[in-house]
Design a protein around this motif. Structure first.
Motif, PDB file in Angstrom:
ATOM      1  N   ASP A  78      74.120  -1.667  39.678  1.00  0.00           N
ATOM      2  CA  ASP A  78      74.541  -0.344  40.283  1.00  0.00           C
ATOM      3  C   ASP A  78      74.453   0.696  39.367  1.00  0.00           C
ATOM      4  O   ASP A  78      73.914   1.844  39.638  1.00  0.00           O
ATOM      5  CB  ASP A  78      75.974  -0.505  41.035  1.00  0.00           C
ATOM      6  N   ASP A  79      74.746   0.440  38.112  1.00  0.00           N
ATOM      7  CA  ASP A  79      74.875   1.609  37.107  1.00  0.00           C
ATOM      8  C   ASP A  79      73.221   2.407  37.024  1.00  0.00           C
ATOM      9  O   ASP A  79      73.298   3.268  36.608  1.00  0.00           O
ATOM     10  CB  ASP A  79      75.275   1.064  35.730  1.00  0.00           C
ATOM     11  N   ASP A  80      72.406   1.414  37.043  1.00  0.00           N
ATOM     12  CA  ASP A  80      70.944   1.790  37.050  1.00  0.00           C
ATOM     13  C   ASP A  80      70.125   2.236  38.271  1.00  0.00           C
ATOM     14  O   ASP A  80      68.916   2.583  37.994  1.00  0.00           O
ATOM     15  CB  ASP A  80      70.187   0.863  36.153  1.00  0.00           C
ATOM     16  N   SER A 112      72.234 -13.997  44.468  1.00  0.00           N
ATOM     17  CA  SER A 112      73.388 -13.207  45.436  1.00  0.00           C
ATOM     18  C   SER A 112      73.521 -11.857  44.932  1.00  0.00           C
ATOM     19  O   SER A 112      73.602 -10.925  45.854  1.00  0.00           O
ATOM     20  CB  SER A 112      74.557 -14.035  45.496  1.00  0.00           C
ATOM     21  N   ALA A 113      73.714 -11.722  43.692  1.00  0.00           N
ATOM     22  CA  ALA A 113      74.024 -10.351  43.075  1.00  0.00           C
ATOM     23  C   ALA A 113      72.595  -9.474  43.248  1.00  0.00           C
ATOM     24  O   ALA A 113      72.753  -8.242  43.647  1.00  0.00           O
ATOM     25  CB  ALA A 113      74.205 -10.374  41.422  1.00  0.00           C
ATOM     26  N   ASN A 135      70.506  -4.799  48.939  1.00  0.00           N
ATOM     27  CA  ASN A 135      71.032  -4.293  50.199  1.00  0.00           C
ATOM     28  C   ASN A 135      71.741  -2.918  50.131  1.00  0.00           C
ATOM     29  O   ASN A 135      71.831  -2.231  51.052  1.00  0.00           O
ATOM     30  CB  ASN A 135      71.987  -5.325  50.833  1.00  0.00           C
ATOM     31  N   ILE A 136      72.187  -2.693  49.044  1.00  0.00           N
ATOM     32  CA  ILE A 136      72.994  -1.328  48.694  1.00  0.00           C
ATOM     33  C   ILE A 136      72.025  -0.253  48.570  1.00  0.00           C
ATOM     34  O   ILE A 136      72.320   0.896  49.082  1.00  0.00           O
ATOM     35  CB  ILE A 136      73.887  -1.692  47.470  1.00  0.00           C
ATOM     36  N   TYR A 163      64.733   4.377  49.286  1.00  0.00           N
ATOM     37  CA  TYR A 163      64.155   3.524  48.110  1.00  0.00           C
ATOM     38  C   TYR A 163      63.154   2.383  48.785  1.00  0.00           C
ATOM     39  O   TYR A 163      62.046   2.224  48.176  1.00  0.00           O
ATOM     40  CB  TYR A 163      65.197   2.806  47.199  1.00  0.00           C
ATOM     41  N   HIS A 164      63.394   1.865  49.800  1.00  0.00           N
ATOM     42  CA  HIS A 164      62.813   0.785  50.343  1.00  0.00           C
ATOM     43  C   HIS A 164      61.426   1.298  50.965  1.00  0.00           C
ATOM     44  O   HIS A 164      60.486   0.707  51.030  1.00  0.00           O
ATOM     45  CB  HIS A 164      63.586   0.021  51.291  1.00  0.00           C
TER      46      HIS A 164
END
Length: 144
Positions: A4-6, A127-128, A134-135, A140-141
């Motif tokens: 998430d940070d990047d 999983s991560a 998904n977030i 972006y996609h």
């Protein structure tokens, strides 16, 4: 979570992360997270160490048998000595095959334990990564 940070950095530029940044993201997955997999990792490490020790012993058993044969050939043909040499040779060769079997067993144990720990790490990483993808927003996609 670790990704998430990047999110902003990755979506605005195509810069590759440094090795330190990449390792910082992967490092949490290298250590088993639950007690069961920690014990399996310890078992795999112990099996590797025991296997290294056992690998040294079979040549010593064969050396012991060869030494007994050379001692027998250099001495007289005493009946008692012949019996002791035959027993020594039989035990040495039996020890050799037993140690080779133990080595194979330890190798199998190490392989099974290591594979279970590896599969757990791969599952947690995947999983991560899936959660991170998904977030990400639809823009972006659609850009990729």
């Amino acid at each position: 979570e670790a990704f998430d940070d990047d999110e902003e950095k990755c979506s605005t530029s195509d810069a590759n992360p440094t090795w330190a940044e990449a390792f910082a993201h992967v490092a949490p997955f290298l250590k088993p997270c639950d007690r069961h997999h920690q014990l399996l990792a310890l078992l795999a490490l112990s099996a590797v160490l025991l296997e290294k020790l056992v690998n040294v012993l079979p040549p010593l058993a064969i050396r012991h048998a060869v030494d007994a044969i050379s001692d027998f050939s250099s001495s007289g043909a005493d009946q008692d000595l012949q019996q002791r040499v035959a027993t020594t040779i039989s035990l040495s060769i039996g020890s050799y095959f037993l140690l080779q079997t133990v080595d194979s067993g330890l190798s199998a144990i190490q392989s099974v334990a290591q594979r279970a720990v590896s599969m757990d790490a791969e599952r947690r990483f995947a999983s991560a990564l899936f959660a991170h993808l998904n977030i990400l927003g639809a823009s972006y996609h659609l850009e990729r």
